[in-house]
Design a protein around this motif. Structure first.
Motif, PDB file in Angstrom:
ATOM      1  N   VAL A 286       0.855  -1.180   0.000  1.00  0.00           N
ATOM      2  CA  VAL A 286       0.000   0.000   0.000  1.00  0.00           C
ATOM      3  C   VAL A 286       0.894   1.233   0.000  1.00  0.00           C
ATOM      4  O   VAL A 286       2.060   1.170   0.402  1.00  0.00           O
ATOM      5  CB  VAL A 286      -0.942   0.029   1.224  1.00  0.00           C
ATOM      6  CG1 VAL A 286      -1.915  -1.125   1.189  1.00  0.00           C
ATOM      7  CG2 VAL A 286      -0.158   0.011   2.524  1.00  0.00           C
ATOM      8  N   SER A 287       0.352   2.348  -0.439  1.00  0.00           N
ATOM      9  CA  SER A 287       1.083   3.612  -0.442  1.00  0.00           C
ATOM     10  C   SER A 287       0.534   4.495   0.665  1.00  0.00           C
ATOM     11  O   SER A 287      -0.554   5.052   0.552  1.00  0.00           O
ATOM     12  CB  SER A 287       0.938   4.307  -1.796  1.00  0.00           C
ATOM     13  OG  SER A 287       1.675   5.513  -1.814  1.00  0.00           O
ATOM     14  N   LEU A 288       1.292   4.601   1.751  1.00  0.00           N
ATOM     15  CA  LEU A 288       0.841   5.305   2.941  1.00  0.00           C
ATOM     16  C   LEU A 288       1.705   6.524   3.218  1.00  0.00           C
ATOM     17  O   LEU A 288       2.920   6.500   2.987  1.00  0.00           O
ATOM     18  CB  LEU A 288       0.884   4.365   4.151  1.00  0.00           C
ATOM     19  CG  LEU A 288      -0.016   3.126   4.080  1.00  0.00           C
ATOM     20  CD1 LEU A 288       0.350   2.144   5.190  1.00  0.00           C
ATOM     21  CD2 LEU A 288      -1.476   3.531   4.174  1.00  0.00           C
TER      22      LEU A 288
ATOM     23  N   ASP B  34      -7.853   3.863  -3.526  1.00  0.00           N
ATOM     24  CA  ASP B  34      -6.906   4.656  -2.739  1.00  0.00           C
ATOM     25  C   ASP B  34      -5.588   3.902  -2.590  1.00  0.00           C
ATOM     26  O   ASP B  34      -5.518   2.678  -2.743  1.00  0.00           O
ATOM     27  CB  ASP B  34      -7.465   4.899  -1.326  1.00  0.00           C
ATOM     28  CG  ASP B  34      -8.787   5.634  -1.312  1.00  0.00           C
ATOM     29  OD1 ASP B  34      -8.765   6.868  -1.351  1.00  0.00           O
ATOM     30  OD2 ASP B  34      -9.836   4.967  -1.254  1.00  0.00           O
ATOM     31  N   GLN B  35      -4.550   4.646  -2.245  1.00  0.00           N
ATOM     32  CA  GLN B  35      -3.287   4.089  -1.749  1.00  0.00           C
ATOM     33  C   GLN B  35      -2.630   3.106  -2.720  1.00  0.00           C
ATOM     34  O   GLN B  35      -2.037   2.123  -2.341  1.00  0.00           O
ATOM     35  CB  GLN B  35      -3.506   3.446  -0.382  1.00  0.00           C
ATOM     36  CG  GLN B  35      -3.981   4.450   0.654  1.00  0.00           C
ATOM     37  CD  GLN B  35      -4.320   3.835   1.991  1.00  0.00           C
ATOM     38  OE1 GLN B  35      -4.351   2.614   2.159  1.00  0.00           O
ATOM     39  NE2 GLN B  35      -4.589   4.681   2.982  1.00  0.00           N
TER      40      GLN B  35
ATOM     41  N   GLY C 267      -1.707  -4.384   5.060  1.00  0.00           N
ATOM     42  CA  GLY C 267      -0.498  -3.937   4.391  1.00  0.00           C
ATOM     43  C   GLY C 267       0.677  -4.846   4.649  1.00  0.00           C
ATOM     44  O   GLY C 267       0.695  -5.635   5.604  1.00  0.00           O
TER      45      GLY C 267
ATOM     46  N   PHE D 182      -7.960  -0.184  -0.759  1.00  0.00           N
ATOM     47  CA  PHE D 182      -6.843   0.512  -0.123  1.00  0.00           C
ATOM     48  C   PHE D 182      -5.575  -0.257  -0.500  1.00  0.00           C
ATOM     49  O   PHE D 182      -5.214  -1.250   0.131  1.00  0.00           O
ATOM     50  CB  PHE D 182      -7.021   0.543   1.394  1.00  0.00           C
ATOM     51  CG  PHE D 182      -8.195   1.361   1.860  1.00  0.00           C
ATOM     52  CD1 PHE D 182      -8.050   2.701   2.182  1.00  0.00           C
ATOM     53  CD2 PHE D 182      -9.447   0.789   1.964  1.00  0.00           C
ATOM     54  CE1 PHE D 182      -9.139   3.453   2.606  1.00  0.00           C
ATOM     55  CE2 PHE D 182     -10.533   1.529   2.391  1.00  0.00           C
ATOM     56  CZ  PHE D 182     -10.379   2.863   2.706  1.00  0.00           C
ATOM     57  N   GLY D 183      -4.917   0.204  -1.557  1.00  0.00           N
ATOM     58  CA  GLY D 183      -3.746  -0.507  -2.022  1.00  0.00           C
ATOM     59  C   GLY D 183      -4.087  -1.933  -2.420  1.00  0.00           C
ATOM     60  O   GLY D 183      -5.215  -2.268  -2.764  1.00  0.00           O
TER      61      GLY D 183
ATOM     62  N   SER E 183       4.374   3.721  -5.479  1.00  0.00           N
ATOM     63  CA  SER E 183       3.412   4.160  -6.480  1.00  0.00           C
ATOM     64  C   SER E 183       3.065   3.005  -7.408  1.00  0.00           C
ATOM     65  O   SER E 183       3.939   2.235  -7.812  1.00  0.00           O
ATOM     66  CB  SER E 183       3.977   5.328  -7.289  1.00  0.00           C
ATOM     67  OG  SER E 183       3.052   5.780  -8.248  1.00  0.00           O
TER      68      SER E 183
ATOM     69  N   PRO F 106      -1.493   7.872  -5.051  1.00  0.00           N
ATOM     70  CA  PRO F 106      -0.706   7.322  -3.941  1.00  0.00           C
ATOM     71  C   PRO F 106      -0.489   8.364  -2.856  1.00  0.00           C
ATOM     72  O   PRO F 106      -0.462   9.567  -3.118  1.00  0.00           O
ATOM     73  CB  PRO F 106       0.613   6.920  -4.607  1.00  0.00           C
ATOM     74  CG  PRO F 106       0.692   7.760  -5.849  1.00  0.00           C
ATOM     75  CD  PRO F 106      -0.716   7.963  -6.300  1.00  0.00           C
ATOM     76  N   GLU F 107      -0.329   7.876  -1.619  1.00  0.00           N
ATOM     77  CA  GLU F 107      -0.112   8.783  -0.487  1.00  0.00           C
ATOM     78  C   GLU F 107       1.346   8.841  -0.056  1.00  0.00           C
ATOM     79  O   GLU F 107       1.747   9.779   0.623  1.00  0.00           O
ATOM     80  CB  GLU F 107      -0.974   8.338   0.697  1.00  0.00           C
ATOM     81  CG  GLU F 107      -2.463   8.427   0.421  1.00  0.00           C
ATOM     82  CD  GLU F 107      -3.309   7.942   1.588  1.00  0.00           C
ATOM     83  OE1 GLU F 107      -2.727   7.677   2.673  1.00  0.00           O
ATOM     84  OE2 GLU F 107      -4.529   7.828   1.429  1.00  0.00           O
TER      85      GLU F 107
ATOM     86  N   SER G 212      -1.161  -0.194   8.066  1.00  0.00           N
ATOM     87  CA  SER G 212      -2.000   0.807   8.714  1.00  0.00           C
ATOM     88  C   SER G 212      -3.243   0.119   9.267  1.00  0.00           C
ATOM     89  O   SER G 212      -3.453  -1.076   9.038  1.00  0.00           O
ATOM     90  CB  SER G 212      -2.391   1.903   7.717  1.00  0.00           C
ATOM     91  OG  SER G 212      -3.104   2.943   8.356  1.00  0.00           O
TER      92      SER G 212
END
Length: 405
Positions: free
Chosen positions: A148-150, A253-254, A172, A231-232, A285, A280-281, A157
């Motif tokens: 995931v991109s956090l 998301d993510q 994740g 989420f990712g 990516s 991405p957060e 997370s």
């Protein structure tokens, strides 16, 4: 015979009674679980477990399948969530390292719904609940170990909808091939219980779910939040139909990196956007693909909002039943929000192809498809689209939502 069966189920087995009937919004209050063939589930699942065809299971609260264990749900099973909000909201959670094996069939789907639903085995449409009724219980949450991109470049997370004190809510990792099991021919209805101000549970939440997981032939009906939110993760999904989402139909998301192939979103009166796509957060990516979709709009919903540096490929999507372009921002629009997203679009990280739309004669394409996306869209007459979802995948033998298209 069917009515007799339903009455016998409700009266003789007495799965639920209501302490105070319904509230002012027509939603059930304080259900009391009583004995009967409706099997009360009030503890986490800590060993391999089978829920059997012909039975109804009642989630008394948030129920987690814990790591190392598999929950098998046989065809035709009905799962009903008790009413509740906040930390008391009922939901089914598949924790990291756990699996769900929910294999319905085209003639015997697995149905997740509310205790207020009088549906019994063998029925597809609810006999008493309107498809727009939402927030009566939580939803289904599947968590995995994929990337995931956090923000802060963390690799894990806590998923939204689960209190931080419950570590079963972590998602994740680094295993994009992670396997959380199988979901097929599954219907999730009337969920989205409020767990905090402005925070509801999605119909199906996929947190860091890996590509080893199989998800196909899934419908979400009348959920108060999003239909499905990723989420990712890297899971591929196919044959999805969303009806009357209270927020967004499909939300990513993510840096989810999978593909959604063959989907329908039927907007409701409270739908925000059919598609909400976020970038991405963190440093990690990745991009995803949405292909072969049909979106039925309405008078209040936006078609798509691509935000925060969104990336991905969106192809072969048909939009119809649009309202006139609105002065209200986002209503009836397909938009790119913010400079980061304009940049990913300009450099080809956000791609569109073969978008078709049926419009009123006095509406121009650029009024709907904004920020240069009209270059990838084409106006077609009603019923003349050559792209979109294959509706045959949602035959009425298993899908209630197809009746809303």
């Amino acid at each position: 015979m069917k009515n007799f069966k339903r009455l016998s189920f409700i009266f003789a087995l007495a799965i639920i009674a209501f302490a105070s009937c319904v509230d002012s919004n027509g939603k059930p209050e304080n259900p009391i679980i009583i004995d009967g063939d409706g099997i009360l589930v009030n503890t986490n699942i800590t060993r391999n477990t089978i829920w059997e065809t012909g039975k109804t299971y009642v989630l008394d609260r948030r129920i987690t399948v814990t790591a190392g264990n598999t929950l098998t749900i046989q065809p035709g099973v009905i799962v009903k969530g008790a009413a509740g909000s906040g930390s008391d909201a009922s939901a089914l959670v598949i924790a990291r390292g756990a699996k769900i094996d929910a294999r319905g069939t085209s003639t015997s789907p697995i149905i997740f719904t509310s205790v207020a639903d009088e549906i019994v085995a063998g029925e597809i449409a609810s006999p008493n609940l309107n498809p727009e009724l939402s927030g009566l219980w939580g939803g289904v949450i599947v968590l995995g170990k994929a990337k995931v991109s956090l923000a802060g470049d963390f690799i894990e997370s806590q998923i939204e909808g689960i209190p931080p004190s419950d570590t079963n809510g972590l998602y994740g990792g680094i295993d994009d091939a992670d396997n959380s099991g199988i979901l097929t021919y599954v219907s999730i209805r009337h969920g989205g219980a409020n767990i905090g101000e402005g925070n509801e549970i999605n119909g199906l939440t996929l947190g860091a779910v890996g590509s080893g997981t199989v998800i196909q032939n899934v419908e979400i009906i009348g959920n108060q939040d999003d239909g499905i939110e990723w989420f990712g993760g890297s899971v591929n999904v196919s044959n999805v139909i969303i009806w009357n989402p209270g927020d967004d139909g499909l939300d990513t998301d993510q840096a989810w990196s999978g593909t959604l192939d063959n989907f329908i979103v039927i907007a409701g009166n409270e739908t925000d956007h059919a598609l909400e796509i976020d970038g991405p957060e963190g440093f990690y990516s990745a991009s995803h693909t949405l292909i072969n979709g049909t979106i039925k709009a309405n008078q209040t919903a936006g078609l798509g909002d691509f935000r925060d540096g969104a990336k991905g490929s969106f192809e072969n999507i048909y939009f119809f039943n649009l309202s006139e372009p609105s002065e209200n921002e986002g209503v009836g629009d397909f938009t790119l929000s913010g400079n980061k997203t304009l940049a990913t679009f300009a450099d080809g990280e956000l791609k569109f192809a073969n978008l078709q739309v049926t419009l009123n004669e006095d509406v121009e394409l650029s009024q709907v498809f904004k920020n240069g996306t009209d270059a990838y869209a084409k106006i077609v007459a009603d019923g003349e689209n050559t792209v979109g979802a294959n509706k045959d995948a949602f035959a009425s033998t298993w899908s209630w939502a197809i009746s809303g298209l």
